[in-house]
Design a protein around this motif. Structure first.
Motif, PDB file in Angstrom:
ATOM      1  N   ALA A  91      42.639  39.501  38.125  1.00  0.00           N
ATOM      2  CA  ALA A  91      41.413  40.111  38.616  1.00  0.00           C
ATOM      3  C   ALA A  91      40.290  39.843  37.623  1.00  0.00           C
ATOM      4  O   ALA A  91      40.549  39.585  36.436  1.00  0.00           O
ATOM      5  CB  ALA A  91      41.599  41.611  38.822  1.00  0.00           C
ATOM      6  N   ALA A  92      39.066  39.922  38.101  1.00  0.00           N
ATOM      7  CA  ALA A  92      37.921  39.612  37.245  1.00  0.00           C
ATOM      8  C   ALA A  92      36.715  40.449  37.641  1.00  0.00           C
ATOM      9  O   ALA A  92      36.578  40.873  38.798  1.00  0.00           O
ATOM     10  CB  ALA A  92      37.579  38.124  37.362  1.00  0.00           C
ATOM     11  N   ARG A  93      35.850  40.675  36.655  1.00  0.00           N
ATOM     12  CA  ARG A  93      34.587  41.369  36.930  1.00  0.00           C
ATOM     13  C   ARG A  93      33.568  40.945  35.880  1.00  0.00           C
ATOM     14  O   ARG A  93      33.924  40.396  34.829  1.00  0.00           O
ATOM     15  CB  ARG A  93      34.773  42.888  36.951  1.00  0.00           C
ATOM     16  CG  ARG A  93      34.950  43.529  35.603  1.00  0.00           C
ATOM     17  CD  ARG A  93      35.475  44.963  35.635  1.00  0.00           C
ATOM     18  NE  ARG A  93      34.790  45.884  36.517  1.00  0.00           N
ATOM     19  CZ  ARG A  93      35.049  47.189  36.560  1.00  0.00           C
ATOM     20  NH1 ARG A  93      35.961  47.705  35.753  1.00  0.00           N
ATOM     21  NH2 ARG A  93      34.399  47.986  37.403  1.00  0.00           N
ATOM     22  N   GLY A  94      32.307  41.193  36.160  1.00  0.00           N
ATOM     23  CA  GLY A  94      31.268  41.004  35.163  1.00  0.00           C
ATOM     24  C   GLY A  94      31.167  42.249  34.301  1.00  0.00           C
ATOM     25  O   GLY A  94      31.683  43.310  34.655  1.00  0.00           O
ATOM     26  N   SER A  95      30.517  42.150  33.163  1.00  0.00           N
ATOM     27  CA  SER A  95      30.437  43.291  32.242  1.00  0.00           C
ATOM     28  C   SER A  95      29.016  43.770  32.021  1.00  0.00           C
ATOM     29  O   SER A  95      28.798  44.745  31.308  1.00  0.00           O
ATOM     30  CB  SER A  95      31.058  42.932  30.891  1.00  0.00           C
ATOM     31  OG  SER A  95      30.313  41.911  30.258  1.00  0.00           O
ATOM     32  N   SER A  96      28.044  43.116  32.624  1.00  0.00           N
ATOM     33  CA  SER A  96      26.663  43.505  32.349  1.00  0.00           C
ATOM     34  C   SER A  96      26.022  44.128  33.577  1.00  0.00           C
ATOM     35  O   SER A  96      26.516  43.992  34.698  1.00  0.00           O
ATOM     36  CB  SER A  96      25.861  42.275  31.911  1.00  0.00           C
ATOM     37  OG  SER A  96      25.850  41.313  32.929  1.00  0.00           O
ATOM     38  N   GLY A  97      24.920  44.827  33.360  1.00  0.00           N
ATOM     39  CA  GLY A  97      24.142  45.354  34.474  1.00  0.00           C
ATOM     40  C   GLY A  97      24.759  46.539  35.174  1.00  0.00           C
ATOM     41  O   GLY A  97      24.541  46.740  36.366  1.00  0.00           O
ATOM     42  N   GLY A  98      25.538  47.342  34.447  1.00  0.00           N
ATOM     43  CA  GLY A  98      26.094  48.537  35.074  1.00  0.00           C
ATOM     44  C   GLY A  98      27.335  48.235  35.873  1.00  0.00           C
ATOM     45  O   GLY A  98      28.124  47.365  35.532  1.00  0.00           O
ATOM     46  N   TYR A  99      27.479  48.915  37.005  1.00  0.00           N
ATOM     47  CA  TYR A  99      28.677  48.804  37.832  1.00  0.00           C
ATOM     48  C   TYR A  99      28.936  47.351  38.266  1.00  0.00           C
ATOM     49  O   TYR A  99      28.016  46.612  38.630  1.00  0.00           O
ATOM     50  CB  TYR A  99      28.508  49.693  39.073  1.00  0.00           C
ATOM     51  CG  TYR A  99      29.264  49.194  40.268  1.00  0.00           C
ATOM     52  CD1 TYR A  99      28.622  48.507  41.289  1.00  0.00           C
ATOM     53  CD2 TYR A  99      30.637  49.371  40.356  1.00  0.00           C
ATOM     54  CE1 TYR A  99      29.328  48.030  42.378  1.00  0.00           C
ATOM     55  CE2 TYR A  99      31.341  48.890  41.442  1.00  0.00           C
ATOM     56  CZ  TYR A  99      30.682  48.220  42.446  1.00  0.00           C
ATOM     57  OH  TYR A  99      31.377  47.746  43.524  1.00  0.00           O
ATOM     58  N   GLN A 100      30.196  46.963  38.213  1.00  0.00           N
ATOM     59  CA  GLN A 100      30.614  45.651  38.709  1.00  0.00           C
ATOM     60  C   GLN A 100      31.957  45.840  39.404  1.00  0.00           C
ATOM     61  O   GLN A 100      32.876  46.407  38.825  1.00  0.00           O
ATOM     62  CB  GLN A 100      30.795  44.665  37.547  1.00  0.00           C
ATOM     63  CG  GLN A 100      29.521  44.349  36.792  1.00  0.00           C
ATOM     64  CD  GLN A 100      28.800  43.153  37.374  1.00  0.00           C
ATOM     65  OE1 GLN A 100      29.313  42.494  38.282  1.00  0.00           O
ATOM     66  NE2 GLN A 100      27.626  42.868  36.864  1.00  0.00           N
ATOM     67  N   LYS A 101      32.062  45.341  40.628  1.00  0.00           N
ATOM     68  CA  LYS A 101      33.334  45.487  41.337  1.00  0.00           C
ATOM     69  C   LYS A 101      34.375  44.543  40.748  1.00  0.00           C
ATOM     70  O   LYS A 101      34.042  43.541  40.117  1.00  0.00           O
ATOM     71  CB  LYS A 101      33.158  45.225  42.823  1.00  0.00           C
ATOM     72  CG  LYS A 101      32.854  43.782  43.176  1.00  0.00           C
ATOM     73  CD  LYS A 101      32.612  43.635  44.665  1.00  0.00           C
ATOM     74  CE  LYS A 101      32.343  42.185  45.035  1.00  0.00           C
ATOM     75  NZ  LYS A 101      31.935  42.038  46.443  1.00  0.00           N
ATOM     76  N   VAL A 102      35.626  44.875  40.953  1.00  0.00           N
ATOM     77  CA  VAL A 102      36.738  44.047  40.490  1.00  0.00           C
ATOM     78  C   VAL A 102      37.174  43.158  41.651  1.00  0.00           C
ATOM     79  O   VAL A 102      37.426  43.642  42.750  1.00  0.00           O
ATOM     80  CB  VAL A 102      37.912  44.921  40.011  1.00  0.00           C
ATOM     81  CG1 VAL A 102      39.070  44.051  39.541  1.00  0.00           C
ATOM     82  CG2 VAL A 102      37.466  45.850  38.889  1.00  0.00           C
ATOM     83  N   THR A 103      37.242  41.850  41.398  1.00  0.00           N
ATOM     84  CA  THR A 103      37.677  40.875  42.403  1.00  0.00           C
ATOM     85  C   THR A 103      39.084  40.408  42.066  1.00  0.00           C
ATOM     86  O   THR A 103      39.347  40.007  40.923  1.00  0.00           O
ATOM     87  CB  THR A 103      36.719  39.676  42.428  1.00  0.00           C
ATOM     88  OG1 THR A 103      35.402  40.148  42.750  1.00  0.00           O
ATOM     89  CG2 THR A 103      37.150  38.666  43.490  1.00  0.00           C
ATOM     90  N   PHE A 104      39.975  40.463  43.042  1.00  0.00           N
ATOM     91  CA  PHE A 104      41.378  40.139  42.837  1.00  0.00           C
ATOM     92  C   PHE A 104      41.732  38.767  43.411  1.00  0.00           C
ATOM     93  O   PHE A 104      41.124  38.308  44.385  1.00  0.00           O
ATOM     94  CB  PHE A 104      42.275  41.174  43.524  1.00  0.00           C
ATOM     95  CG  PHE A 104      42.343  42.492  42.812  1.00  0.00           C
ATOM     96  CD1 PHE A 104      41.348  43.440  42.970  1.00  0.00           C
ATOM     97  CD2 PHE A 104      43.415  42.783  41.973  1.00  0.00           C
ATOM     98  CE1 PHE A 104      41.408  44.663  42.308  1.00  0.00           C
ATOM     99  CE2 PHE A 104      43.482  43.997  41.314  1.00  0.00           C
ATOM    100  CZ  PHE A 104      42.479  44.938  41.474  1.00  0.00           C
ATOM    101  N   GLY A 105      42.741  38.140  42.808  1.00  0.00           N
ATOM    102  CA  GLY A 105      43.355  36.960  43.387  1.00  0.00           C
ATOM    103  C   GLY A 105      44.386  37.355  44.431  1.00  0.00           C
ATOM    104  O   GLY A 105      44.579  38.547  44.718  1.00  0.00           O
TER     105      GLY A 105
END
Lengths: 115, 114
Positions: free
Chosen positions: B91-105
């Protein structure tokens, strides 16, 4: 210890029926996520709440899907006029914080079968 | 558009040997990566994570390697045990700009053979 609790565990609905899926997050967790997992696929994001505010509903597939978290605790995902393509496991996750490294804790999901 | 890809749907490994699970991503905004483990009829459980400022993170038998230039990460399990048999999601997400959803493989099903 109390984890994320989802109910019901299994739901069978006839096509066209409305369903409501419940999520009890870990107490005090600020963030709450709903994901949809189709058979053989990974979880797909549906929506995100920070306390009672729904900050992201970009993943909801249609206007038949509606989620709420009115008091910033328990959340309900409602699907109106269910279709066969709605058959999936619906996963709820909560997280203590809002930062990127705040871990997601998942419930065991609700398996929805639409006949 | 699958932004996190796990191209191997399944993997079989002998007990005691190394398991290597691979993951590729396409979104250059992703800079925080996670691995989750899932048993049947249960929700995913967090295993290990890595930030893009690192290229390796280790936790016991589990090590995650990140190659940013190749947009590739891998999970190594050494030694593999039968209890490791499960589906593993990258899974991956961004770390900047507040909330970031988690995207899964889409997951890799690991079977560790006793």
């Amino acid at each position: 210890g109390a984890g994320v609790s989802q109910s019901p565990r299994y739901k069978v609905a006839k096509r066209g029926q409305d369903v409501a899926l419940r999520c009890d997050p870990i107490s005090g967790h600020v963030s709450l996520f709903w994901y949809q997992q189709a058979l053989g696929q990974g979880p797909e994001f549906l929506t995100y709440f920070q306390n009672e505010a729904q900050l992201d509903k970009s993943g909801l597939p249609s206007d038949r899907f509606f989620a709420e978290r009115p008091e910033g605790s328990v959340s309900t995902l409602k699907i109106q006029r269910t279709q066969q393509e709605d058959s999936a496991v619906y996963l709820c996750a909560s997280s203590p914080g809002t930062t990127y490294n705040s871990p997601l804790h998942f419930g065991n999901g609700t398996r929805l079968t639409v006949t | 558009d699958q932004q996190v890809k796990q191209n191997s749907p399944s993997l079989s490994v002998q007990e005691g040997r190394i398991s290597i699970l691979n993951c590729d991503y396409t979104n250059s905004m992703f800079d925080y990566f996670l691995w989750y483990k899932k048993y049947p009829a249960e929700g995913p459980t967090f295993l290990i994570s890595i930030s893009s400022i690192k290229d390796k993170n280790e936790d016991g038998r589990f090590t995650v390697f990140l190659n940013k230039s190749a947009k590739h990460l891998s999970l190594h399990i050494v030694p593999s045990q039968p209890g490791d048999s499960a589906v593993y999601f990258c899974a991956a997400r961004g770390s900047s700009g507040g909330y970031q959803k988690v995207t899964f493989g889409t997951g890799t099903k690991l079977q560790v053979i006793p």
